[in-house]
Design an enzyme around this catalytic site. Structure first.
Site, PDB file in Angstrom:
ATOM      1  N   SER A  37      59.782  46.975  50.948  1.00  0.00           N
ATOM      2  CA  SER A  37      61.238  47.042  50.841  1.00  0.00           C
ATOM      3  C   SER A  37      61.857  46.187  51.943  1.00  0.00           C
ATOM      4  O   SER A  37      61.381  45.073  52.194  1.00  0.00           O
ATOM      5  CB  SER A  37      61.659  48.520  50.925  1.00  0.00           C
ATOM      6  OG  SER A  37      63.041  48.639  50.818  1.00  0.00           O
ATOM      7  N   TYR A  70      70.332  42.002  46.734  1.00  0.00           N
ATOM      8  CA  TYR A  70      69.075  42.263  47.458  1.00  0.00           C
ATOM      9  C   TYR A  70      69.087  43.687  48.003  1.00  0.00           C
ATOM     10  O   TYR A  70      68.134  44.457  47.799  1.00  0.00           O
ATOM     11  CB  TYR A  70      68.929  41.245  48.590  1.00  0.00           C
ATOM     12  CG  TYR A  70      67.626  41.346  49.358  1.00  0.00           C
ATOM     13  CD1 TYR A  70      66.411  40.980  48.771  1.00  0.00           C
ATOM     14  CD2 TYR A  70      67.598  41.791  50.683  1.00  0.00           C
ATOM     15  CE1 TYR A  70      65.216  41.059  49.479  1.00  0.00           C
ATOM     16  CE2 TYR A  70      66.410  41.869  51.393  1.00  0.00           C
ATOM     17  CZ  TYR A  70      65.227  41.504  50.792  1.00  0.00           C
ATOM     18  OH  TYR A  70      64.035  41.586  51.495  1.00  0.00           O
ATOM     19  N   LYS A  89      66.663  46.924  46.948  1.00  0.00           N
ATOM     20  CA  LYS A  89      65.792  47.608  47.911  1.00  0.00           C
ATOM     21  C   LYS A  89      66.197  49.074  48.085  1.00  0.00           C
ATOM     22  O   LYS A  89      65.339  49.930  48.293  1.00  0.00           O
ATOM     23  CB  LYS A  89      65.801  46.871  49.261  1.00  0.00           C
ATOM     24  CG  LYS A  89      65.273  45.433  49.195  1.00  0.00           C
ATOM     25  CD  LYS A  89      63.811  45.359  48.757  1.00  0.00           C
ATOM     26  CE  LYS A  89      63.242  43.947  48.887  1.00  0.00           C
ATOM     27  NZ  LYS A  89      61.846  43.842  48.468  1.00  0.00           N
TER      28      LYS A  89
HETATM   29  N1  LIG Z   1      60.368  37.759  55.261  1.00  0.00           N
HETATM   30  C1  LIG Z   1      61.295  38.662  55.600  1.00  0.00           C
HETATM   31  O1  LIG Z   1      62.088  38.447  56.551  1.00  0.00           O
HETATM   32  C2  LIG Z   1      61.360  39.944  54.839  1.00  0.00           C
HETATM   33  C3  LIG Z   1      62.137  40.977  55.386  1.00  0.00           C
HETATM   34  C4  LIG Z   1      62.218  42.179  54.699  1.00  0.00           C
HETATM   35  C5  LIG Z   1      61.540  42.348  53.514  1.00  0.00           C
HETATM   36  N2  LIG Z   1      60.802  41.337  52.990  1.00  0.00           N
HETATM   37  C6  LIG Z   1      60.129  41.573  51.703  1.00  0.00           C
HETATM   38  O2  LIG Z   1      58.785  41.180  51.777  1.00  0.00           O
HETATM   39  C7  LIG Z   1      58.318  40.807  50.484  1.00  0.00           C
HETATM   40  C8  LIG Z   1      57.578  39.478  50.581  1.00  0.00           C
HETATM   41  O3  LIG Z   1      58.515  38.499  50.979  1.00  0.00           O
HETATM   42  P1  LIG Z   1      58.141  37.214  51.854  1.00  0.00           P
HETATM   43  O4  LIG Z   1      59.071  37.198  52.986  1.00  0.00           O
HETATM   44  O5  LIG Z   1      56.692  37.135  52.079  1.00  0.00           O
HETATM   45  O6  LIG Z   1      58.624  36.086  50.821  1.00  0.00           O
HETATM   46  P2  LIG Z   1      57.972  34.690  50.354  1.00  0.00           P
HETATM   47  O7  LIG Z   1      57.303  34.010  51.490  1.00  0.00           O
HETATM   48  O8  LIG Z   1      59.062  33.999  49.645  1.00  0.00           O
HETATM   49  O9  LIG Z   1      56.844  35.154  49.315  1.00  0.00           O
HETATM   50  C9  LIG Z   1      57.211  35.786  48.119  1.00  0.00           C
HETATM   51  C10 LIG Z   1      56.006  35.885  47.208  1.00  0.00           C
HETATM   52  O10 LIG Z   1      56.415  36.586  46.019  1.00  0.00           O
HETATM   53  C11 LIG Z   1      56.159  35.769  44.883  1.00  0.00           C
HETATM   54  N3  LIG Z   1      57.182  36.033  43.866  1.00  0.00           N
HETATM   55  C12 LIG Z   1      58.517  35.856  43.955  1.00  0.00           C
HETATM   56  N4  LIG Z   1      59.110  36.191  42.802  1.00  0.00           N
HETATM   57  C13 LIG Z   1      58.120  36.598  41.963  1.00  0.00           C
HETATM   58  C14 LIG Z   1      58.096  37.054  40.629  1.00  0.00           C
HETATM   59  N5  LIG Z   1      59.207  37.128  39.885  1.00  0.00           N
HETATM   60  N6  LIG Z   1      56.897  37.395  40.095  1.00  0.00           N
HETATM   61  C15 LIG Z   1      55.751  37.300  40.815  1.00  0.00           C
HETATM   62  N7  LIG Z   1      55.717  36.860  42.078  1.00  0.00           N
HETATM   63  C16 LIG Z   1      56.888  36.523  42.643  1.00  0.00           C
HETATM   64  C17 LIG Z   1      56.188  34.340  45.415  1.00  0.00           C
HETATM   65  O11 LIG Z   1      55.448  33.444  44.592  1.00  0.00           O
HETATM   66  P3  LIG Z   1      56.177  32.582  43.405  1.00  0.00           P
HETATM   67  O12 LIG Z   1      57.466  32.069  43.975  1.00  0.00           O
HETATM   68  O13 LIG Z   1      55.200  31.526  43.046  1.00  0.00           O
HETATM   69  O14 LIG Z   1      56.404  33.535  42.281  1.00  0.00           O
HETATM   70  C18 LIG Z   1      55.508  34.531  46.755  1.00  0.00           C
HETATM   71  O15 LIG Z   1      54.105  34.582  46.590  1.00  0.00           O
HETATM   72  C19 LIG Z   1      59.565  40.756  49.578  1.00  0.00           C
HETATM   73  O16 LIG Z   1      59.625  41.910  48.767  1.00  0.00           O
HETATM   74  C20 LIG Z   1      60.701  40.739  50.571  1.00  0.00           C
HETATM   75  O17 LIG Z   1      61.881  41.288  50.042  1.00  0.00           O
HETATM   76  C21 LIG Z   1      60.701  40.138  53.628  1.00  0.00           C
END
Ligand SMILES: NC(=O)c1ccc[n+]([C@@H]2O[C@H](COP(=O)([O-])OP(=O)(O)OC[C@H]3O[C@@H](n4cnc5c(N)ncnc54)[C@H](OP(=O)(O)O)[C@@H]3O)[C@@H](O)[C@H]2O)c1
Length: 269
Positions: free
Chosen positions: A139, A153, A157
């Protein structure tokens, strides 16, 4: 090395980048069988080439499509025999004030971040129950405190947290642990991929990514929390502080959040 994940089957959605990729890498090192998915074939292939291990299975699947989720979970079970742990990690963000925002942006966020987790969990549930496993939702702090420019967003969440809390109450008597994780700002591709008001990736990050928690650190903490069957995991000092302040001083938090995200009335982050 700890043996908790050895020979467990872990399905991680969105494992081709950021936190998901770091989770996949660490799980393989710890002896798990890992199945992951994403939308982009090249990113998945480059993950496969980078990891180079038969214990990793990849599949193209868009979690906003119910049939893709069913396929992904069936593929995991036919490849590795079961699902012990499902990590609903795939997610996207957005950057647009509601007045400017195409309503489809908000729908897309709900479809991927919330319904994607619902679909995958529902299809994996039988196997997870059989194996007394775990369901994890990645989340966000934005799931505890609504953030400007990210209304879809935050909504997705908040929905995820509420839904996971409900099913946690249903499943804990039969030894299935349900946990949600709220990372703070973590270095990844999420801000580049965030949708603008027209549902197009904004292609840049407004933050200094190198100053954020690393995806590897975030993933390591998530795996420890899964092992400890925690109820939830809130990450970063700033994240914990935001949730605490919002609980006891919501008006002051409104002010501080406006100060952080806006400059002269314009959204800058
Ligand atoms: N990074 C932060 O600051 C942060 C903070 C709080 C929460 N989060 C949460 O952490 C999780 C991972 O985020 P991240 O920061 O690692 O982002 P990221 O680097 O953009 O990675 C996202 C991953 O999800 C995949 N993805 C996106 N949409 C998809 C879909 N419709 N179906 C299947 N795969 C999908 C992407 O691959 P494709 O684009 O090829 O599909 C990628 O592998 C998310 O739920 C995000 O909300 C992140």
């Amino acid at each position: 090395m700890n043996n908790f994940f050895k020979n467990k089957v872990v399905a991680v959605t969105g494992g081709s980048d950021g936190i998901g990729k770091a989770l996949v890498e660490k799980l393989i090192i710890q002896g798990a069988f890992v199945s992951t998915c994403g939308r982009n074939h090249e990113k998945l292939l480059s993950l496969k080439n980078y990891i180079q291990n038969e214990r990793l299975s990849i599949l193209i699947a868009d979690v906003s499509i119910k049939e893709d989720c069913e396929n992904f979970i069936q593929h995991t079970i036919s490849t590795f025999g079961k699902v012990d742990i499902l990590i609903n990690n795939a997610g996207i963000s957005m950057r647009s004030m509601l007045v400017d925002c195409d309503i489809d942006v908000i729908k897309k966020l709900m479809d991927i971040n919330f319904l994607g987790a619902v679909y995958c969990t529902k299809f994996a549930l039988g196997s997870i129950i059989q194996n007394k496993g775990s369901i994890v939702g990645i989340s966000s702090i934005a799931g505890y405190r609504g953030l400007p420019g990210r209304s879809g967003y935050s909504a997705s969440k908040f929905a995820l947290n509420g839904w996971l809390e409900s099913i946690r109450t249903e499943l804990s008597p039969i030894d299935v642990n349900v946990m949600w994780v709220c990372p703070g700002f973590t270095k990844s591709n999420i801000r580049n991929a965030a949708l603008n008001q027209n549902a197009v990736a904004q292609g840049e990050s407004p933050l200094n990514e190198n100053s954020l928690m690393s995806a590897e650190d975030c993933a390591a903490r998530i795996l420890i929390a899964i092992q400890k069957k925690k109820r939830n995991l809130i990450l970063t000092f700033q994240g914990k502080e935001t949730i605490w302040l919002n609980k006891f001083f919501p008006r002051i938090t409104d002010f501080l959040i406006r100060k952080f995200f806006f400059k002269k009335g314009i959204l800058i982050k």
